[in-house]
Motif scaffolding. Structure first.
Motif, short mmCIF file in Angstrom:
data_model
loop_
_atom_site.label_atom_id
_atom_site.label_comp_id
_atom_site.label_asym_id
_atom_site.label_seq_id
_atom_site.Cartn_x
_atom_site.Cartn_y
_atom_site.Cartn_z
N ALA A 13 0.85 -1.19 0.00
CA ALA A 13 0.00 0.00 0.00
C ALA A 13 0.89 1.24 0.00
O ALA A 13 1.91 1.28 0.68
N PHE A 14 0.49 2.25 -0.77
CA PHE A 14 1.22 3.51 -0.83
C PHE A 14 0.73 4.45 0.27
O PHE A 14 -0.44 4.42 0.67
N SER A 15 1.62 5.32 0.72
CA SER A 15 1.22 6.39 1.63
C SER A 15 0.43 7.44 0.85
O SER A 15 0.39 7.43 -0.39
N ASN A 16 -0.19 8.37 1.56
CA ASN A 16 -1.04 9.37 0.91
C ASN A 16 -0.26 10.31 0.00
O ASN A 16 -0.80 10.81 -0.98
N ALA A 56 -2.07 0.81 -7.45
CA ALA A 56 -1.89 2.19 -7.89
C ALA A 56 -1.68 3.09 -6.68
O ALA A 56 -2.17 2.81 -5.59
N SER A 57 -0.96 4.17 -6.88
CA SER A 57 -0.69 5.12 -5.80
C SER A 57 -1.60 6.33 -5.94
O SER A 57 -2.23 6.54 -6.99
N PRO A 58 -1.67 7.19 -4.91
CA PRO A 58 -2.44 8.45 -5.05
C PRO A 58 -1.90 9.35 -6.15
O PRO A 58 -2.63 10.17 -6.68
N ASP A 59 -0.62 9.19 -6.50
CA ASP A 59 -0.05 9.91 -7.63
C ASP A 59 -0.41 9.16 -8.91
O ASP A 59 -0.01 8.01 -9.09
#
Length: 802
Positions: free
Chosen positions: A14-17, A328-331
């Protein structure tokens, strides 16, 4: 105590925000890596068993830079709430059952559970409950339960029971959750506020093959499912009758196949479309953020990008390993894919360009017709703390046990990864010299229908650092068409010996004067100096003494001793009770250790001065290692007679011996001993050394899953400080804002560059002929194109300050 080697791909990361960090489930902990450098930042340590899921709390805006919270679940039956920027454990909820998967639907809308006083945060967990198996062996043990995370309590009854625990999937909006249950997809509609398991509505979507994964569309009622044969099914308009607020009049049901093409039976969907490209099981499905594309992957090592409206596809090939998950990341320009070779690749979207990777230790894989050897295909270099492991993609990975990171990769065979069930080429043996200057490998091409088999012996020379090797010599069929059983290097000499099951051994020497490869001596290489045999009996193992003067070769159930310089037989010792599979000298002593397994296992210590057995045990021993100096050695034995050990998964035992005493000095029970290894390592690579004895070696145990533990066998204190390089927090990438964050850096103007020609319209100075070419979705913005265009037309002059 140092631990490492955990799988990075057992669960989805999981990606950070802010998309600058990625949280990875690594065994009993969660490792936080920097996306920019790929280096470890910190670890979340509290669980006592494998972590199965990690969920980052989505917080947008400037506060996301300061608030970094996540939820984790584990097989230890606990749900933990973390501040992973500290790192600090804030809350623990005990479920009392092993948790295999967890989703939190309403976490995607923080306004529901953060602002309102009466709002609650709920989690659906997939657990394993074996309480009914004693009375009913075929009773389902998988359950889906609902938990109130705010009040730390279970809510209502069971949502569903399955044969085994299944992986939970949740939609981006949090409105739907689903699981794969054999040939069905079970989908639940989650209410926005009131959570009660008995009021959650469910539908089933059927298929003719076993399904393997699913994914929800981010905005529409579309669900994709992948099966074990490689097919992808797209259900559109699912749940229109059951989940919609406006029900059809009189409960009418549409069954006309022309109106609902592809839908099976009475499934609640408008249509069902089937796509097929993958040849084997689909491992993951993922919709793009706008829902226009669907990503899929499997054993082929290829990401397939499907256009949802047309079914057209593009590919991202040559990832070199079967794919497991896609996140997928928030970016929107960053995603990652997890591979079966324990690597996580970061991709720059939408081109899916591979920008960097996080590499864990290579995971074990099965070898067809592999020779039973106690080395298990990997080798240690004790001075640097490295382990060399053959990988499925025909390379050798050098992994630092102290730093828990990959150091280098050496490609043994120049072959592309082929997603086939049977491995036709394998690296069966890897051996390192004592100083690490030379590596020997054996790669075998498995014959097809008895034809085309090839055994290749390769010698590799080391560059400035251990792990950086270049190919020196290639020898095809070193023992005709016979299988090579072992390679051993002579300490202090440029000499090696290879043994074969055909009944002979060969002594190889480096033809260069100094035994080192260099560019000034291109003809240097390895050649066969002599050949030996003993009654044409199969030779299964070999080892040199510490000073290199004696060569011991196992010949079935006896050990032959040879003069390494004259290649002359000195003596024969034995007879053991079974075929010997491993021999090893104990430091500088005159003692030799031999291991026998099937059909009669034995571990024996031989006194070479008396040419007789010193003492022995009837044990199944997987590995043996001795200290560089002294008289101590350790063995890894299979603990097959202890019933209590079987219950607790402690199937092995490490025994520490002294040569003169057959009673073990110490013993440690271990897990997953089958296929494991042992090695004594030097303390030189550690940041801190023991205050009592700074020269005492450390003992490394690598289990059958390539997880490892390093400890001090002579100290009661098992705490060892890890090397500073592994705990260093790397610098983050400079933050980009405004124009640069969207379009990147503009080209710099150099006032000192060469002036343009008097005739500007020449081919070399006409960039507009190329900058306006290409697909529209990859072209730069017009303001960037125009600046480059006008720059090429204008003559630049340096400014003069008056």
């Amino acid at each position: 105590m140092i631990t490492g080697g955990q799988s990075l791909v057992s669960s989805a990361p999981a990606f950070s925000n802010d998309a600058k960090k990625i949280l990875v489930c690594t065994g009993n902990s969660v490792s936080v890596f920097s996306v920019h450098t790929g280096m470890l930042i910190t670890e979340l340590v509290s669980h006592t068993d494998c972590v199965t899921s990690v969920i980052v709390v989505p917080i947008s805006g400037p506060v996301s830079q300061l608030m970094s919270y996540c939820w984790t679940s584990s097989l230890d039956g606990c749900i933990c709430y973390w501040d992973f920027s500290a790192p600090e454990l804030l809350k623990m909820i005990k479920v009392q059952l092993p948790i295999f998967s967890m989703v939190i639907p309403n976490i995607s809308n923080p306004s529901i559970w953060m602002n309102e006083k009466e709002s609650k945060l709920y989690a659906f967990v997939s657990v394993e409950n074996k309480s009914k198996l004693a009375e009913h062996p075929k009773a389902p043990c998988g359950q889906i339960q609902l938990f109130n995370l705010t009040d730390s309590r279970r809510v209502g009854g069971l949502l569903c029971e399955t044969r085994k625990p299944e992986v939970l999937h949740v939609s981006k909006s949090g409105e739907f959750i689903g699981i794969v249950n054999k040939r069905k997809l079970n989908v639940w509609c989650i209410p926005s506020k009131q959570f009660r398991s008995d009021e959650v509505k469910r539908i089933r979507l059927h298929h003719t093959k076993d399904l393997s994964t699913l994914a929800f569309h981010p905005v529409e009622r579309v669900i994709a499912g992948g099966d074990v044969t490689g097919r992808i099914l797209i259900w559109r308009g699912f749940g229109q009758r059951m989940f919609s607020k406006k029900q059809l009049e009189n409960g009418a049901r549409i069954k006309d196949e022309e109106v609902r093409p592809g839908v099976r039976g009475d499934d609640d969907a408008d249509s069902c479309t089937t796509w097929h490209w993958h040849a084997r099981e689909v491992k993951f499905l993922f919709f793009s953020s706008d829902g226009a594309y669907l990503y899929s992957g499997g054993k082929e090592g290829v990401i397939v990008v499907w256009q949802l409206d047309t079914g057209k596809k593009k590919y991202k090939p040559r990832l070199g390993s079967p794919l497991i998950s896609f996140v997928a990341s928030p970016d929107p320009t960053l995603s990652c894919v997890s591979c079966a070779d324990n690597r996580i690749h970061f991709l720059k979207m939408p081109k899916m360009e591979l920008i960097r990777s996080i590499s864990g230790i290579k995971l074990p894989f099965s070898l067809p017709n592999a020779h039973d050897s106690s080395s298990h295909g990997f080798a240690f270099h004790s001075m640097s703390g490295l382990i060399a492991l053959p990988a499925e993609d025909y390379c050798i990975q050098f992994f630092s046990l102290f730093d828990n990171m990959e150091v280098s990769r050496v490609q043994i065979c120049e072959r592309n990864f082929q997603p086939v069930d049977d491995i036709m080429v394998r690296v069966s043996i890897v051996a390192l010299s004592a100083d690490g200057s030379t590596m020997g490998t054996i790669d075998v091409k498995v014959p097809e229908e008895g034809l085309g088999g090839l055994v290749t012996l390769k010698f590799w020379s080391c560059a400035s650092l251990v792990g950086q090797y270049s190919l020196s010599t290639v020898i095809y069929e070193p023992h005709s068409d016979a299988q090579v059983s072992e390679i051993a290097f002579r300490p202090g000499y440029s000499m090696a010996v290879s043994t074969s099951l055909a009944g002979d051994f060969k002594v190889w020497v480096n033809s260069s004067s100094n035994g080192q490869e260099c560019e000034m001596n291109p003809k240097s290489g390895w050649r066969c100096q002599s050949v030996g045999s003993y009654k044409k009996m199969p030779m299964t193992a070999a080892a040199f003494s510490a000073d290199g003067s004696v060569l011991a070769i196992a010949v079935e159930s006896i050990v032959t001793l040879w003069d390494a310089d004259r290649n002359a037989l000195i003596a024969v010792i034995g007879n053991s009770i079974g075929p010997i599979c491993k021999v090893s000298f104990v430091a500088n002593s005159q003692y030799l250790i031999s291991l026998s397994r099937c059909p009669k296992p034995q571990f024996a210590v031989w006194d070479l001065s008396k040419l007789c057995m010193h003492w022995s045990y009837k044990l199944v021993v997987e590995a043996v290692s001795s200290t560089e100096y002294g008289t101590q050695f350790a063995i890894l034995a299979i603990n097959s007679t202890n019933c209590e050990a079987k219950i607790s998964d402690l199937d092995g035992v490490i025994l520490l011996f002294d040569l003169e005493n057959p009673v073990p000095l110490s013993a440690w029970l271990v897990k997953k001993a089958k296929g494991g290894g042992l090695a004594f390592l030097s303390r030189d690579m550690l940041k801190e050394k023991s205050s009592d004895d700074g020269n005492s070696p450390l003992l490394a145990y690598v289990n059958g899953d390539h997880e490892y533990t390093i400890f001090d066998p002579s100290s009661k204190d098992d705490h060892i400080v890890r090397n500073a390089r592994s705990t260093h927090v790397p610098d983050e990438e400079p933050e980009r804002t405004g124009y640069v964050s969207i379009y990147g850096e503009l080209p710099e103007f150099d006032i000192k560059r060469k002036k343009v020609s008097e005739i500007p319209f020449v081919p070399s100075e006409r960039p507009w002929e190329t900058i306006f070419s290409g697909s529209s979705h990859i072209l730069p913005p017009l303001n960037k194109l125009c600046s480059t265009f006008f720059e090429s037309l204008l003559e630049k002059r340096p400014t003069v300050n008056l």
